[in-house]
Write a protein that holds these residues in place. Structure first.
Motif, PDB file in Angstrom:
ATOM      1  N   LEU A 396      27.062  95.393-104.982  1.00  0.00           N
ATOM      2  CA  LEU A 396      27.459  96.796-105.018  1.00  0.00           C
ATOM      3  C   LEU A 396      26.497  97.594-104.145  1.00  0.00           C
ATOM      4  O   LEU A 396      25.279  97.502-104.318  1.00  0.00           O
ATOM      5  N   ARG A 397      27.038  98.371-103.233  1.00  0.00           N
ATOM      6  CA  ARG A 397      26.213  99.127-102.293  1.00  0.00           C
ATOM      7  C   ARG A 397      26.606 100.596-102.341  1.00  0.00           C
ATOM      8  O   ARG A 397      27.797 100.931-102.332  1.00  0.00           O
ATOM      9  N   ASP A 398      25.610 101.462-102.403  1.00  0.00           N
ATOM     10  CA  ASP A 398      25.817 102.911-102.443  1.00  0.00           C
ATOM     11  C   ASP A 398      24.971 103.528-101.338  1.00  0.00           C
ATOM     12  O   ASP A 398      23.743 103.373-101.329  1.00  0.00           O
ATOM     13  N   ASP A 399      25.636 104.202-100.405  1.00  0.00           N
ATOM     14  CA  ASP A 399      24.943 104.739 -99.231  1.00  0.00           C
ATOM     15  C   ASP A 399      25.280 106.215 -99.089  1.00  0.00           C
ATOM     16  O   ASP A 399      26.454 106.592 -99.013  1.00  0.00           O
ATOM     17  N   THR A 400      24.257 107.065 -99.059  1.00  0.00           N
ATOM     18  CA  THR A 400      24.468 108.502 -98.859  1.00  0.00           C
ATOM     19  C   THR A 400      23.670 108.969 -97.655  1.00  0.00           C
ATOM     20  O   THR A 400      22.580 108.464 -97.373  1.00  0.00           O
ATOM     21  N   ARG A 401      24.227 109.974 -96.974  1.00  0.00           N
ATOM     22  CA  ARG A 401      23.578 110.523 -95.778  1.00  0.00           C
ATOM     23  C   ARG A 401      23.899 112.012 -95.703  1.00  0.00           C
ATOM     24  O   ARG A 401      25.062 112.398 -95.565  1.00  0.00           O
ATOM     25  N   ASN A 402      22.872 112.840 -95.825  1.00  0.00           N
ATOM     26  CA  ASN A 402      23.036 114.294 -95.803  1.00  0.00           C
ATOM     27  C   ASN A 402      22.355 114.862 -94.571  1.00  0.00           C
ATOM     28  O   ASN A 402      21.164 114.619 -94.335  1.00  0.00           O
TER      29      ASN A 402
END
Length: 739
Positions: A396-402
């Protein structure tokens, strides 16, 4: 039986031809006899009553050589070879292994390549499993590695995502009673400084044994990396010239820990717990000034960049080995892993000394996984060894970019919050059989089914789901020629290359000064796996203790080839991977290694090694010349020598690694250039006594620079971008203490 003396002229002629054909080419492996001598010397000093026992144990272990004896062969790089030069980066070890090259600028980084192919064609495993997408093999210290296995032809036991081959990195496992070793190291070059240290501890208490391997490192760097951009019209007239002065600096630090516990349960059963922890932290500052000598200046001519990143990766496994009746065995393993990476990028862009863009990007990635592997093996019929097993897991991979941009006069900020979640589920089942048709002829047959399901959903794109499965029939055979030490091998394989989750996610990463040579990047949710059918053949001539001549050839036919596409969308250039046609790759590898005593009487303790690899490839949809697959390295070679004094106190040697380059045609409009690389490394090891020794080494003695070049050609002319990465010699000293 023919005498050794009668074969001496033939051996000398063959060795001379192999080395001359190899061009400068030295490789690996100084093994049994020197190691036995070292063990004997240390044993006499520490326990004079037991030297004969130690020699017998070493001889028994050395009797088996997987490269020579296994039907499905593999080359094993030992712990002694790994630590010979005192390297702090694992990629520096790989550049000296025959048939393996390291891409990039030669600064301790770059992708690891077999047959000159990287970017997923070469499978990299950690303890037999694929490392998570966010983990960099370059952060793995050689001090925590027990051995490296090079598998050129696929076998059913490992994943067949290995078109070029498989490299399996095995962490420290061996437990030696009351072993204590501490290493302190310092390295220095003109552009960086990096101290490091490591500790190895192991002991045994009845049925329980344990070991702990750990190391830390830190460093600073400050270097110039100039860039030149030019544009030439179709008539050959120069229309644009830009010179970029870029200063890069920063620091890095990290830590590896690898504890291991082993319980002997009785009846030959064992239970083993192994954990690996990797932590890294990096700080970076880059300053770029672009001077336009001719033509239109870029959107921004000054860039001031700051980056901070830290990452933590941990994995723990529990392995149970159960002995069954009539020679059967069940080997089952289950493990969990986790990875977390956080980064902050701050960029200030100027035009004519006025601030035109102020952007901050915050990113965070987490990955959690569970996996299980198992193998049941047992004798089956006469002269057969059957095994079957499974390999399954979910990630499971969770990637955020703000991204936040300041509201500045004359600039429209682009604020975006992008994130995606991905789930990768895989299952593989396999069966394999190895049997001896005659005492000299053995055959291996295997069948593996492997399925992967990838699902991604994000803020800026619709849910992407893709399921792929591949059947991989595999066959290998080994025939030992009668009345000689020669043997031949043949292998037929079916392998594949699956697209990574990042290449499937249609999220865009923008470039500041967008152009054909600096495009935005975006994934492709329709990307499909590449499939390859392959054949490998080799001839091996063993003519003495630790003396080998070998020649190997291979070919792969690839369908669904993936290339990097480039197109213009809404005024911006975008690069994205696409499936486009077929490709074929061919390789020839020659290797020679032998102690000088094998050809000369009363020779000093010198071991010689040489190799050369020539690779060809062709991509059907890209016009030639130079339409090589994955910017393949066309020629690589190694040449090395090691000397050990008669008293065993001094060991010294040198290694030269050569990697050819040249122009590459990526597609109809894009070309690249790979710089030639020549790495000369030297080392010396002085043993004061069995407890203390000093290892000194100098890498990149020639101060080799690296050049990167990319160009885009169309009806308007040629746009070219050339980057220079200066190289410097690096000295390193390591004090090794055993207690």
């Amino acid at each position: 039986m023919r005498s050794s003396r009668s074969l001496l002229p033939f051996r000398l002629a063959a060795l001379t031809a192999a080395i001359l054909a190899s061009f400068p080419a030295f490789a690996d492996r100084l093994q049994t006899l020197p190691e036995a001598a070292e063990q004997r010397t240390q044993g006499e000093a520490a326990k004079p009553e037991e030297p004969m026992q130690k020699v017998e144990i070493k001889g028994s272990a050395a009797a088996y050589d997987p490269r020579r004896d296994d039907t499905a062969s593999k080359v094993v790089v030992s712990d002694e070879e790994i630590k010979r030069y005192g390297d702090t980066a694992i990629t520096d070890v790989f550049k000296r292994i025959p048939g393996v090259t390291v891409g990039g600028s030669g600064r301790g980084g770059g992708d690891i390549r077999m047959r000159g192919l990287g970017s997923g064609y070469t499978q990299i495993l950690l303890n037999g499993e694929r490392a998570p997408a966010g983990f960099s093999i370059d952060t793995l210290s050689p001090d925590v590695i027990e051995r490296i296995e090079i598998v050129r032809a696929a076998s059913a036991e490992f994943s067949t995502q290995s078109i070029a081959g498989t490299i399996n990195i095995v962490l420290k496992r061996a437990v030696k009673t009351a072993q204590r070793e501490l290493k302190l190291s310092a390295a220095k070059s003109a552009d960086q400084n990096s101290p490091s240290g490591s500790l190895q501890v192991s002991d045994r208490d009845g049925a329980l044994s344990y070991s702990l391997s750990g190391n830390f490192w830190r460093g600073t760097y400050d270097r110039l990396s100039p860039v030149e951009e030019t544009q030439v019209d179709p008539a050959g007239q120069l229309r644009m010239v830009r010179h970029t002065r870029q200063q890069d600096g920063g620091r890095w630090e990290g830590l590896n820990l690898a504890p291991r516990l082993n319980w002997a349960l009785g009846g030959g059963d064992t239970l083993t717990s192994q954990t690996f922890v990797n932590f890294n932290r990096n700080r970076y500052h880059g300053y770029q000034e672009i001077e336009t000598e001719l033509g239109t200046p870029p959107r921004f001519d000054v860039r001031d960049m700051y980056n901070f990143n830290r990452s933590l990766f941990a994995r723990t496994d529990l392995n149970w080995v159960k002995r069954l009746g009539e020679g059967g065995k069940l080997d089952a393993k289950a493990g969990i892993s986790g990875m977390r990476s956080e980064g902050e990028w701050h960029e200030l862009d100027y035009r004519a000394a006025a601030l035109g863009r102020d952007a901050t990007v915050l990113s965070e990635t987490t990955e959690r996984g569970f996996s299980t592997q198992g193998k049941y093996s047992a004798p089956w019929l006469e002269d057969h060894a059957l095994s079957m097993g499974w390999d399954a897991g979910v990630t499971l991979r969770d990637d955020t970019r703000n991204e936040d941009e300041a509201d500045l006069p004359g600039y429209v900020p682009v604020d975006s919050d992008e994130g995606y979640e991905a789930k990768v589920t895989r299952l593989a089942l396999y069966a394999q059989d190895e049997w001896n048709l005659t005492p000299r002829w053995s055959v291996y047959a295997g069948l593996r089914w492997e399925g992967i399901e990838t699902t991604s959903e994000g803020d800026s794109f619709d849910t992407v789901s893709q399921t792929n499965s591949v059947w991989s029939p595999l066959a290998q055979t080994l025939y030992k020629l009668p009345d000689s030490r020669d043997q031949v091998r043949l292998a037929l394989t079916r392998t594949y290359k699956a697209p990574s989750p990042n290449n499937l996610v249609p999220r865009r990463f923008t470039s500041t000064n967008n152009s054909q040579t600096e495009p935005d990047r975006r994934g492709n949710p329709d990307l499909q796996p590449e499939l390859a059918s392959g054949i490998d053949a080799s001839y091996e001539h063993y003519w003495g203790d630790n003396a080998l001549l070998s020649a190997a050839a291979s070919m792969r036919r690839i369908s669904g080839y993936t290339r990097q596409g480039l197109f213009l969308e809404n005024g911006r250039w975008i690069a994205t991977p696409v499936n486009d046609g077929n490709a074929v790759t061919r390789s020839i590898e020659l290797e020679a290694k032998f102690p000088l005593a094998a050809v000369l009487d009363d020779a000093p303790g010198v071991d010689l090694r040489a190799s050369v690899a020539r690779n060809w490839s062709r991509v059907d949809v890209v016009p030639g010349p130079d339409n090589r697959l994955d910017q393949q390295t066309p020629l690589s070679a190694t040449f090395g020598a090691d000397y050990r004094s008669r008293d065993g106190k001094l060991t010294t040697g040198a290694s030269f690694a050569f990697r050819d380059g040249g122009p590459v045609r990526i597609d109809v409009n894009q070309t690249g250039y790979q710089s030639v690389r020549r790495d000369l490394d030297v080392y010396a090891l002085w043993k004061f006594n069995p407890q203390y020794q000093l290892r000194v080494a100098v890498s990149n003695v020639l101060g080799q620079d690296s050049v990167g070049d990319s160009a885009y050609l169309d009806d308007n002319g040629t746009l070219r971008r050339t980057s220079i990465y200066p190289g410097y010699a690096q000295g390193r000293a390591t004090l090794e203490m055993r207690f």
